[in-house]
Design an enzyme around this catalytic site. Structure first.
Site, PDB file in Angstrom:
ATOM      1  N   GLU A  51      -6.089  -4.602  10.386  1.00  7.95           N
ATOM      2  CA  GLU A  51      -4.734  -4.124  10.812  1.00  7.95           C
ATOM      3  C   GLU A  51      -5.132  -3.059  11.629  1.00  7.95           C
ATOM      4  O   GLU A  51      -5.936  -2.760  11.971  1.00  7.95           O
ATOM      5  CB  GLU A  51      -4.978  -3.690   9.409  1.00  7.95           C
ATOM      6  CG  GLU A  51      -4.188  -3.747   7.610  1.00  7.95           C
ATOM      7  CD  GLU A  51      -4.030  -2.954   7.584  1.00  7.95           C
ATOM      8  OE1 GLU A  51      -2.666  -2.998   6.887  1.00  7.95           O
ATOM      9  OE2 GLU A  51      -4.826  -1.543   6.857  1.00  7.95           O
ATOM     10  N   GLU A  81      -6.767   3.984   7.764  1.00  7.59           N
ATOM     11  CA  GLU A  81      -7.136   6.081   7.259  1.00  7.59           C
ATOM     12  C   GLU A  81      -8.390   6.617   6.384  1.00  7.59           C
ATOM     13  O   GLU A  81      -8.897   7.819   6.491  1.00  7.59           O
ATOM     14  CB  GLU A  81      -5.823   6.054   6.496  1.00  7.59           C
ATOM     15  CG  GLU A  81      -4.414   5.917   7.409  1.00  7.59           C
ATOM     16  CD  GLU A  81      -3.173   5.269   6.252  1.00  7.59           C
ATOM     17  OE1 GLU A  81      -2.894   5.572   5.030  1.00  7.59           O
ATOM     18  OE2 GLU A  81      -2.480   5.345   7.398  1.00  7.59           O
ATOM     19  N   HIS A 103      -9.748   0.708   4.504  1.00  6.16           N
ATOM     20  CA  HIS A 103      -8.730   1.252   5.275  1.00  6.16           C
ATOM     21  C   HIS A 103      -8.190   1.644   6.365  1.00  6.16           C
ATOM     22  O   HIS A 103      -9.548   3.273   6.420  1.00  6.16           O
ATOM     23  CB  HIS A 103      -7.649   1.272   4.293  1.00  6.16           C
ATOM     24  CG  HIS A 103      -6.106   1.481   4.752  1.00  6.16           C
ATOM     25  ND1 HIS A 103      -5.657   2.271   5.785  1.00  6.16           N
ATOM     26  CD2 HIS A 103      -4.842   0.405   4.998  1.00  6.16           C
ATOM     27  CE1 HIS A 103      -4.725   1.895   6.064  1.00  6.16           C
ATOM     28  NE2 HIS A 103      -3.335   1.269   5.496  1.00  6.16           N
ATOM     29  N   LYS A 123       0.503   4.644  -0.263  1.00 11.68           N
ATOM     30  CA  LYS A 123      -0.453   5.679   0.569  1.00 11.68           C
ATOM     31  C   LYS A 123       0.353   6.229  -0.754  1.00 11.68           C
ATOM     32  O   LYS A 123      -0.603   6.612  -1.942  1.00 11.68           O
ATOM     33  CB  LYS A 123      -0.244   5.926   1.826  1.00 11.68           C
ATOM     34  CG  LYS A 123      -0.087   4.623   2.336  1.00 11.68           C
ATOM     35  CD  LYS A 123      -0.047   4.988   4.407  1.00 11.68           C
ATOM     36  CE  LYS A 123       0.535   3.639   4.148  1.00 11.68           C
ATOM     37  NZ  LYS A 123       0.203   3.795   5.958  1.00 11.68           N
ATOM     38  N   GLY A 162       1.712   2.336  10.995  1.00 14.62           N
ATOM     39  CA  GLY A 162       2.519   3.406  10.259  1.00 14.62           C
ATOM     40  C   GLY A 162       4.032   4.092  11.681  1.00 14.62           C
ATOM     41  O   GLY A 162       3.706   5.150  11.783  1.00 14.62           O
ATOM     42  N   ASN A 191       0.607  -1.321   0.001  1.00 10.13           N
ATOM     43  CA  ASN A 191      -0.014  -0.431  -0.341  1.00 10.13           C
ATOM     44  C   ASN A 191       0.811   1.246   0.351  1.00 10.13           C
ATOM     45  O   ASN A 191       1.194   1.208   1.259  1.00 10.13           O
ATOM     46  CB  ASN A 191      -0.605   0.100   1.271  1.00 10.13           C
ATOM     47  CG  ASN A 191      -1.653   1.272   1.483  1.00 10.13           C
ATOM     48  OD1 ASN A 191      -2.017   2.003   0.762  1.00 10.13           O
ATOM     49  ND2 ASN A 191      -2.045   1.220   2.441  1.00 10.13           N
TER      50      ASN A 191
HETATM   51  C1  PEP Z   1      -1.329   0.387   5.822  1.00 15.38           C
HETATM   52  O1  PEP Z   1      -0.836   1.068   5.710  1.00 15.38           O
HETATM   53  O2  PEP Z   1      -1.943  -0.515   5.133  1.00 15.38           O
HETATM   54  C2  PEP Z   1       0.314  -0.375   6.643  1.00 15.38           C
HETATM   55  C3  PEP Z   1       0.114  -1.379   7.284  1.00 15.38           C
HETATM   56  O3  PEP Z   1       1.366   1.037   6.517  1.00 15.38           O
HETATM   57  P1  PEP Z   1       2.323   0.787   7.419  1.00 15.38           P
HETATM   58  O4  PEP Z   1       2.960  -0.868   6.915  1.00 15.38           O
HETATM   59  O5  PEP Z   1       3.312   1.564   7.544  1.00 15.38           O
HETATM   60  O6  PEP Z   1       2.136   0.149   9.130  1.00 15.38           O
END
Ligand code: PEP
Length: 253
Positions: A168, A98, A96, A11, A174, A9
């Site tokens: 997640e 975010e 997701h 982003k 992040g 991902n």
């Molecule tokens: C994500 O954006 O789905 C994610 C898991 O980000 P990160 O790996 O940076 O924590």
């Protein structure tokens, strides 16, 4: 029964020029692997560039990070499932953290997006996960099960069997804080049990990925944990060499 999934991902990173350079380098280091699915979720403006850069590598699939919850209309700035499919996407991230927590996406909207995605022949990767407050209030299971139920509410059993899930935890995305393999496994088992209740034995077909601060150091231990069928990776997927190494992790099955 399930092919492990490695999903990047990106982003708000890698415009078309960067994306092309990334794919060139990634492909030069990453032989085809028939025992896993590799998926890229670039920003929508880079989807065509990634599809084009991967044209000789049908093992590399491309998805979009989001779609609008309506199929067309006066929604300035949005992208529809049909446009995503037309641009070469084969999958879409839905729900997701975010999207849920920065853009206020509701459970109801995730259900609509999953429905539209399936109708457009995009595989939805439905993301679920609890915030730190919810975890500390012992609400993790209730939250992920509510998100799962809402996300899948309009699908038939056969359609449910064709999606991909990602657990997640919001507190791990992040932040550099990763769920332990045991934490991940135990929530994945809860999700698997809920799928089994909903669609019986077909639940065995649904890959459940883990996401949240995955890196080269922790990828294998997560992948080797029961019921962890793949990884959804943000920060550590932005570097072609590092992401190539993660996609070549041992999967032990
Ligand atoms: C994500 O954006 O789905 C994610 C898991 O980000 P990160 O790996 O940076 O924590």
């Amino acid at each position: 029964m399930r092919t492990p999934v490695f999903a990047a991902n990106w982003k708000l990173n890698h415009g078309p020029t960067d994306a092309r350079a990334f794919l060139q380098r990634f492909i030069s280091q990453t032989p085809r692997q028939s025992d896993r699915t590799l998926l890229f979720f670039p920003p929508a403006l880079s989807v065509a560039a990634v599809v084009d850069a991967a044209r000789d590598r049908p093992d590399l699939l491309v998805g979009v990070q989001n779609v609008h919850a309506e199929s067309h209309g006066a929604f300035t700035g949005e992208n529809s499932v049909a446009m995503a499919r037309d641009a070469g996407a084969r999958a879409v991230l839905v729900g997701h953290s975010e999207r849920r927590h920065v853009f206020g996406e509701s459970d109801e909207a995730t259900g609509k997006k999953v429905r539209l995605a399936v109708d457009a022949h995009l595989v939805p990767m439905l993301c679920v996960g609890e915030t730190l407050e919810e975890r500390e209030a012992d609400a993790t299971e209730a939250v992920v099960l509510r998100q799962l139920t809402a996300g899948l509410s309009s699908l038939t059993d056969t359609e449910v069997a064709s999606i991909t899930l990602a657990y997640e935890p919001v507190w791990a995305i992040g932040t550099g804080r990763t769920a332990t393999p045991q934490d991940a496994s135990s929530i994945h088992a809860v999700l698997r049990a809920a799928l089994r209740e909903r669609i019986g034995d077909k639940a065995a077909h649904v890959p459940i990925c883990y996401g949240g601060s995955v890196n080269r150091g922790n990828a294998e231990s997560l992948l080797l944990s029961p019921d962890v069928d793949g990884l959804l990776v943000g920060g550590a997927s932005l570097d072609a060499d590092g992401w190539s190494a993660i996609t070549r992790s041992a999967i032990g099955r």
